[in-house]
Scaffold this motif. Structure first.
Motif, PDB file in Angstrom:
ATOM      1  N   ARG A 152       0.701  -1.255   0.275  1.00 54.77           N
ATOM      2  CA  ARG A 152      -0.366  -0.136   0.154  1.00 54.77           C
ATOM      3  C   ARG A 152       0.455   1.262   0.274  1.00 54.77           C
ATOM      4  N   MET A 153       1.573   1.226   0.778  1.00 57.79           N
ATOM      5  CA  MET A 153       2.428   1.944   0.559  1.00 57.79           C
ATOM      6  C   MET A 153       3.499   3.100  -0.880  1.00 57.79           C
ATOM      7  N   THR A 154       3.876   1.576  -1.304  1.00 62.93           N
ATOM      8  CA  THR A 154       4.232   1.522  -2.682  1.00 62.93           C
ATOM      9  C   THR A 154       2.722   2.193  -3.556  1.00 62.93           C
ATOM     10  N   ARG A 155       1.965   1.513  -3.282  1.00 64.94           N
ATOM     11  CA  ARG A 155       0.771   2.314  -4.647  1.00 64.94           C
ATOM     12  C   ARG A 155       0.423   3.641  -3.809  1.00 64.94           C
ATOM     13  N   GLN A 156       1.162   4.036  -2.759  1.00 68.75           N
ATOM     14  CA  GLN A 156       0.303   4.993  -2.316  1.00 68.75           C
ATOM     15  C   GLN A 156       1.203   6.358  -3.292  1.00 68.75           C
ATOM     16  N   LEU A 157       3.033   6.079  -2.971  1.00 75.27           N
ATOM     17  CA  LEU A 157       3.946   6.415  -3.433  1.00 75.27           C
ATOM     18  C   LEU A 157       3.923   6.652  -5.408  1.00 75.27           C
ATOM     19  N   LEU A 158       3.381   4.962  -5.713  1.00 81.69           N
ATOM     20  CA  LEU A 158       3.224   5.730  -7.376  1.00 81.69           C
ATOM     21  C   LEU A 158       2.525   6.319  -7.938  1.00 81.69           C
ATOM     22  N   ARG A 159       1.228   6.284  -6.814  1.00 79.27           N
ATOM     23  CA  ARG A 159       0.013   7.451  -7.523  1.00 79.27           C
ATOM     24  C   ARG A 159       0.783   9.026  -7.205  1.00 79.27           C
ATOM     25  N   LEU A 160       1.500   9.539  -6.011  1.00 82.88           N
ATOM     26  CA  LEU A 160       1.594  10.287  -5.769  1.00 82.88           C
ATOM     27  C   LEU A 160       2.824  11.359  -7.193  1.00 82.88           C
ATOM     28  N   ALA A 161       4.372   9.775  -7.238  1.00 80.33           N
ATOM     29  CA  ALA A 161       4.899  10.409  -8.248  1.00 80.33           C
ATOM     30  C   ALA A 161       4.421  11.054  -9.938  1.00 80.33           C
ATOM     31  N   ALA A 162       2.444  10.890 -10.441  1.00 79.20           N
ATOM     32  CA  ALA A 162       2.173  10.235 -11.429  1.00 79.20           C
ATOM     33  C   ALA A 162       1.351  11.413 -11.306  1.00 79.20           C
ATOM     34  N   GLY A 163       1.325  12.516  -9.997  1.00 78.40           N
ATOM     35  CA  GLY A 163       0.625  14.119  -9.622  1.00 78.40           C
ATOM     36  C   GLY A 163      -0.269  13.412  -8.959  1.00 78.40           C
ATOM     37  N   GLU A 164      -1.191  11.924  -9.157  1.00 79.34           N
ATOM     38  CA  GLU A 164      -2.726  12.240  -8.042  1.00 79.34           C
ATOM     39  C   GLU A 164      -3.183  13.121  -7.081  1.00 79.34           C
ATOM     40  N   THR A 165      -3.619  12.905  -6.595  1.00 79.08           N
ATOM     41  CA  THR A 165      -3.564  13.488  -5.407  1.00 79.08           C
ATOM     42  C   THR A 165      -3.821  11.985  -4.066  1.00 79.08           C
ATOM     43  N   ILE A 166      -3.527  11.668  -3.115  1.00 82.41           N
ATOM     44  CA  ILE A 166      -3.682  10.510  -2.148  1.00 82.41           C
ATOM     45  C   ILE A 166      -4.365  10.910  -1.160  1.00 82.41           C
ATOM     46  N   GLU A 167      -4.741   9.582  -0.581  1.00 84.87           N
ATOM     47  CA  GLU A 167      -4.783   9.858   1.105  1.00 84.87           C
ATOM     48  C   GLU A 167      -3.896  10.453   1.900  1.00 84.87           C
ATOM     49  N   GLN A 168      -3.794  10.811   2.995  1.00 84.28           N
ATOM     50  CA  GLN A 168      -2.564  11.201   3.949  1.00 84.28           C
ATOM     51  C   GLN A 168      -2.721  10.962   4.331  1.00 84.28           C
TER      52      GLN A 168
END
Length: 335
Positions: A305-321
């Motif tokens: 889950r950490m990795t999925r969140q990071l990849l989404r963040l790196a792609a410019g997506e908004t993620i949960e805090q």
């Protein structure tokens, strides 16, 4: 015997019937090339077995396709029999492999190691940084985030560090563990708590304190550091200070393993005299004597889950805090 030449960008361009510049744009991920031309270049790349120059690609795309996993621990801890660290690494590796990204594992268990990690990550050698096992209010995650580097950490950061994190519900897990011992009639329940500069240690102690307080029971506390050695020392201390204890919650399975051995050496029967519950549900928990009751945390899923969140963040997506994963009490013979 002649050695086959490596396919070149020019060869791909000739096969696809386009310019060298067009091939470069396609292999570097540009979205400005029309779909039919992109398909022709992709087909030529596959037919010729062309491998892009990653260094050149990084210059064009400003991406490295690498993610750093930082462990602020000594190598002796990361590569010990504590399965938390291998579990996180396994989860991170699974997600990065699926995303065709590279893992850079970095240890920061010393001031020099911490400085090396800071230089490497602020130098933009990776596309994002995952932190596991943070101690204290480490300023590095916040520093990287302010520089625009995607950051996700394992466990709620201590202090005012506004970075996204993934954690497990420590308090709920401990509450279930201590409540289980109370319901079985234990009234002198001690804890071997984890280090108080880590959120896992802090929250597991908090869960113990609130649960015994709600039941009107005394606090019997010793502090360890999640290792076997500290578990043995803490258990000996508790037996000296509170010889009438009848239950022990250890904030890690390694400390619980050591507590079982120390109790046996002291002539205490488990669970007849003293119930013991751990936290983590590492593989060996089912094979102790007696088998260890413990709190299961989904450590591999945490890494994923950490990795999925990071990849989404790196792609410019908004993620949960904050993402919180559940824990589960696993009942075995020790309690």
């Amino acid at each position: 015997m002649t050695t086959a030449q490596r396919p070149t960008l020019e060869a791909v361009a000739a096969r696809a019937g386009v310019s060298r510049a067009t091939v470069s744009r396609v292999v570097n991920g540009s979205t400005t090339v029309a779909e039919p031309i992109r398909e022709a270049v992709t087909r030529a790349v596959a037919e010729l077995g062309y491998v892009p120059n990653l260094a050149a690609r990084s210059l064009v795309t400003q991406r490295t396709d690498s993610i750093a996993l930082v462990m602020p621990e000594a190598a002796t801890r990361v590569f010990s029999d504590d399965q938390v660290f291998p579990g996180i690494i396994r989860g991170v590796s699974q997600e990065l492999e699926a995303a065709d990204k590279q893992l850079v594992l970095m240890l920061a268990g010393s001031p020099a190691g911490h400085q090396r990690v800071e230089r490497y990550t602020t130098g933009r050698h990776v596309d994002g940084v995952l932190f596991a096992s943070l101690h204290g209010a480490d300023p590095l995650p916040g520093t990287l985030a302010r520089l625009g580097i995607p950051v996700v950490v394992s466990g709620r950061p201590l202090g005012d560090v506004p970075v996204p994190y993934v954690d497990v519900d420590h308090v709920a897990g401990v509450t279930a563990a201590v409540r289980h011992m109370i319901d079985s009639g234990r009234r002198r329940i001690a804890t071997i708590a984890g280090p108080q500069d880590m959120v896992a240690g802090i929250e597991r102690l908090s869960g113990y304190r609130s649960t015994v307080a709600d039941a009107g029971l005394p606090e019997l506390i010793a502090i360890g550091d999640f290792t076997r050695e500290s578990g043995s020392a803490a258990m000996r201390h508790l037996l000296t200070e509170h010889p009438d204890l009848d239950g022990v919650f250890a904030a890690s399975d390694l400390m619980a393993h050591a507590a079982l051995r120390t109790l046996r050496e002291a002539g205490r029967r488990v669970p007849e005299d003293v119930a013991v519950v751990g936290f983590d549900d590492i593989e060996t928990a089912a094979y102790t004597e007696p088998p260890l009751t413990t709190v299961r945390q989904p450590i591999v899923e945490l890494g994923r889950r950490m990795t999925r969140q990071l990849l989404r963040l790196a792609a410019g997506e908004t993620i949960e805090q904050a993402v919180m994963l559940p824990t589960e009490l696993i009942r075995r013979a020790s309690a």
